[in-house]
Write a protein that holds these residues in place. Structure first.
Motif, PDB file in Angstrom:
ATOM      1  N   GLN A 375       0.808  -1.217   0.000  1.00  0.00           N
ATOM      2  CA  GLN A 375       0.000   0.000   0.000  1.00  0.00           C
ATOM      3  C   GLN A 375       0.843   1.269   0.000  1.00  0.00           C
ATOM      4  OE1 GLN A 375      -2.872  -0.695   3.223  1.00  0.00           O
ATOM      5  NE2 GLN A 375      -4.248  -1.515   1.657  1.00  0.00           N
ATOM      6  N   GLN A 376       2.072   1.173   0.503  1.00  0.00           N
ATOM      7  CA  GLN A 376       2.997   2.302   0.402  1.00  0.00           C
ATOM      8  C   GLN A 376       4.421   1.793   0.474  1.00  0.00           C
ATOM      9  OE1 GLN A 376       2.475   5.929  -0.090  1.00  0.00           O
ATOM     10  NE2 GLN A 376       4.537   5.341  -0.708  1.00  0.00           N
ATOM     11  N   VAL A 377       5.210   2.158  -0.524  1.00  0.00           N
ATOM     12  CA  VAL A 377       6.633   1.835  -0.564  1.00  0.00           C
ATOM     13  C   VAL A 377       7.404   3.101  -0.211  1.00  0.00           C
ATOM     14  CG1 VAL A 377       8.551   1.073  -2.017  1.00  0.00           C
ATOM     15  CG2 VAL A 377       6.274   0.057  -2.304  1.00  0.00           C
ATOM     16  N   ILE A 378       8.394   2.960   0.646  1.00  0.00           N
ATOM     17  CA  ILE A 378       9.227   4.083   1.071  1.00  0.00           C
ATOM     18  C   ILE A 378      10.679   3.690   0.845  1.00  0.00           C
ATOM     19  CG2 ILE A 378       9.921   5.532   3.023  1.00  0.00           C
ATOM     20  CD1 ILE A 378       7.121   4.796   4.247  1.00  0.00           C
ATOM     21  N   LEU A 379      11.394   4.433   0.018  1.00  0.00           N
ATOM     22  CA  LEU A 379      12.795   4.138  -0.262  1.00  0.00           C
ATOM     23  C   LEU A 379      13.653   5.335   0.120  1.00  0.00           C
ATOM     24  CD1 LEU A 379      12.628   2.304  -3.729  1.00  0.00           C
ATOM     25  CD2 LEU A 379      12.636   1.320  -1.426  1.00  0.00           C
ATOM     26  N   GLY A 380      14.642   5.106   0.964  1.00  0.00           N
ATOM     27  CA  GLY A 380      15.486   6.200   1.424  1.00  0.00           C
ATOM     28  C   GLY A 380      14.702   7.271   2.151  1.00  0.00           C
ATOM     29  N   GLY A 381      13.612   6.855   2.806  1.00  0.00           N
ATOM     30  CA  GLY A 381      12.792   7.800   3.547  1.00  0.00           C
ATOM     31  C   GLY A 381      11.795   8.571   2.721  1.00  0.00           C
ATOM     32  N   ILE A 382      11.731   8.293   1.410  1.00  0.00           N
ATOM     33  CA  ILE A 382      10.846   9.029   0.504  1.00  0.00           C
ATOM     34  C   ILE A 382       9.686   8.133   0.070  1.00  0.00           C
ATOM     35  CG2 ILE A 382      10.682  10.259  -1.691  1.00  0.00           C
ATOM     36  CD1 ILE A 382      13.687  10.821  -1.456  1.00  0.00           C
ATOM     37  N   THR A 385       5.609   7.272  -5.361  1.00  0.00           N
ATOM     38  CA  THR A 385       4.372   7.755  -5.965  1.00  0.00           C
ATOM     39  C   THR A 385       3.357   6.644  -6.156  1.00  0.00           C
ATOM     40  OG1 THR A 385       5.254   7.383  -8.172  1.00  0.00           O
ATOM     41  CG2 THR A 385       5.609   9.562  -7.194  1.00  0.00           C
ATOM     42  N   MET A 386       3.829   5.370  -6.130  1.00  0.00           N
ATOM     43  CA  MET A 386       2.987   4.195  -6.358  1.00  0.00           C
ATOM     44  C   MET A 386       2.335   4.252  -7.744  1.00  0.00           C
ATOM     45  SD  MET A 386       3.738   2.658  -3.621  1.00  0.00           S
ATOM     46  CE  MET A 386       2.691   1.211  -3.638  1.00  0.00           C
TER      47      MET A 386
END
Length: 411
Positions: A375-382, A385-386
């Protein structure tokens, strides 16, 4: 395809955004560390890293808040051994940069570094990323030589230079690949022995270039050698060769690895396998079985999962789920697609612990269930946009308000 659609696609093919403080509230956090699963906890992210894990962390207007509402949160997953960013369409030769064949030099080129051609704007990457995957092993696929080249880990955070970890040299030793070297796996080992003998002496180089010899020396010191081998006999030969030349090997394939689990464990050699392989697809996998991963894990062998696919690399979660259904502990199955590959290939730890890189995924349910969604991907704290090419096409052409069944919709 309209220009505007292409522009939007390229915009979303990379997660380019300004980092800001982020708070994930109410997570069931699978840390992939000794802390295990921490229920109903908050995760504070600062400067792209996990700053604090604790219940009810105070917030303010400067911190972006995402409420996990008790859903699972894991480190971003490993997509396996792929050619993401190197192969857009397999059937189109100019869109494939992962291998070489019939090169005019007629030599082996371990210095063939596929990372040079990596394209972070490939449509494959956001398609894989929005499914919960943050990194993969970029592969030099088998061409017509025993040594295919080298690559390494690549992050899916959108950068042109998103590589980390140790260099990985790809070695073909299977019977299926032997057709290009005289039709016998014996030829693979004959050529490998001669090549290493040449490289270590720098004299009378007939099979590789000086650059190739230098690469082999460097990789022998601080790199990894990924040997494609399925038969138990071939795996034992890899272990003997690696010990003789003081290499750090990884087995890729390993359909019969369970037969030699103790030898692999004693040597500390990891195995990358597809746990869905349970039938003899060839004479090299006559001993394939569904509990291969469980047997290897019980023996103490580090295991990693890969489907061997690029455009469907996101199905690796299904592999892990099937391994768990056949005796592998759930935590070990999750580790095989997160923390273990990072550790094996010398990358930053993929654990959800304080100080770690904030590569996280919020899931709708158990990440090893096929019906679960990221439901939400976070990479490097960011937060990602999905959005991918597939989601854009879905939104463009699927008329969800139509009263007619989907088959009758005419965009």
């Amino acid at each position: 395809m309209k220009l505007g659609f292409i522009t939007v696609l390229l915009t979303f093919s990379c997660s380019i955004a300004l980092a800001q403080d982020l708070l994930i509230m109410g997570a069931n956090l699978h840390t992939q560390s000794d802390a295990g699963v921490i229920e109903n906890t908050d995760i504070l992210i600062k400067d792209g890293r996990i700053a604090k894990i604790a219940p009810r962390i105070p917030t303010n207007k400067m911190i972006k808040v995402i409420n996990a509402n008790g859903r699972p949160v894991t480190p971003a997953l490993f997509a396996g051994v792929t050619v993401s960013g190197l192969s857009e369409v397999e059937a189109v030769s100019e869109a494939v940069d992962s291998s070489y064949r019939e090169l005019y030099t007629e030599l082996m080129h371990p210095e063939f570094d596929v990372r040079i051609a990596y394209n972070p704007h490939s449509s494959v990457i956001p398609i894989t990323r929005v499914e919960g995957f943050g990194f993969a092993l970029l592969a030099a696929r088998g061409g017509d030589k025993t040594l295919s080249g080298h690559g390494g880990l690549v992050r899916f955070d959108g950068g042109y230079d998103s590589f980390e970890g140790k260099p990985v040299v790809y070695v073909q030793t299977s019977g299926r690949s032997a057709a290009s070297v005289g039709g016998s796996r014996v030829a693979h080992w004959m050529l490998l022995n001669q090549t290493f003998a040449e490289a270590m002496t720098d004299e009378d180089l007939t099979l590789i270039t000086p650059q190739g010899a230098a690469l082999l020396k460097s990789a022998s010191d601080d790199g990894l050698f990924l040997f494609h081998a399925d038969r138990a006999a071939d795996i034992m030969r890899v272990l003997a060769f690696a010990a003789e030349h003081e290499l750090s090997p990884v087995i890729h394939g390993g359909s019969e690895a369970w037969m030699v689990a103790k030898s692999l464990a004693d040597a500390g050699v990891p195995v990358i396998l597809n746990p869905l392989e349970n039938l003899p697809a060839s004479f090299e996998s006559l001993g394939a079985r569904l509990d291969n991963a469980a047997i290897l894990h019980k023996a103490g062998v580090p295991i990693i999962f890969s489907s061997g696919e690029t455009h469907n690399a996101r199905k690796v979660r299904q592999l892990a789920g099937n391994a768990a259904a056949n005796g592998l502990p759930h935590s070990a199955a999750l580790a095989a697609i997160s923390s273990t590959p990072a550790e094996v290939f010398g990358a930053e730890p993929r654990s959800a612990s304080e100080g770690a890189r904030a590569d996280l995924v919020i899931w709708s349910g158990d990440p090893l269930e096929v019906t679960t969604q990221a439901q939400q991907v976070i990479l490097g704290g960011i937060p990602d946009t999905m959005v991918s090419r597939q989601t854009l096409l879905r939104d463009r052409y699927l008329d969800t308000d139509s009263a007619m069944p989907r088959a009758y919709i005419n965009p």
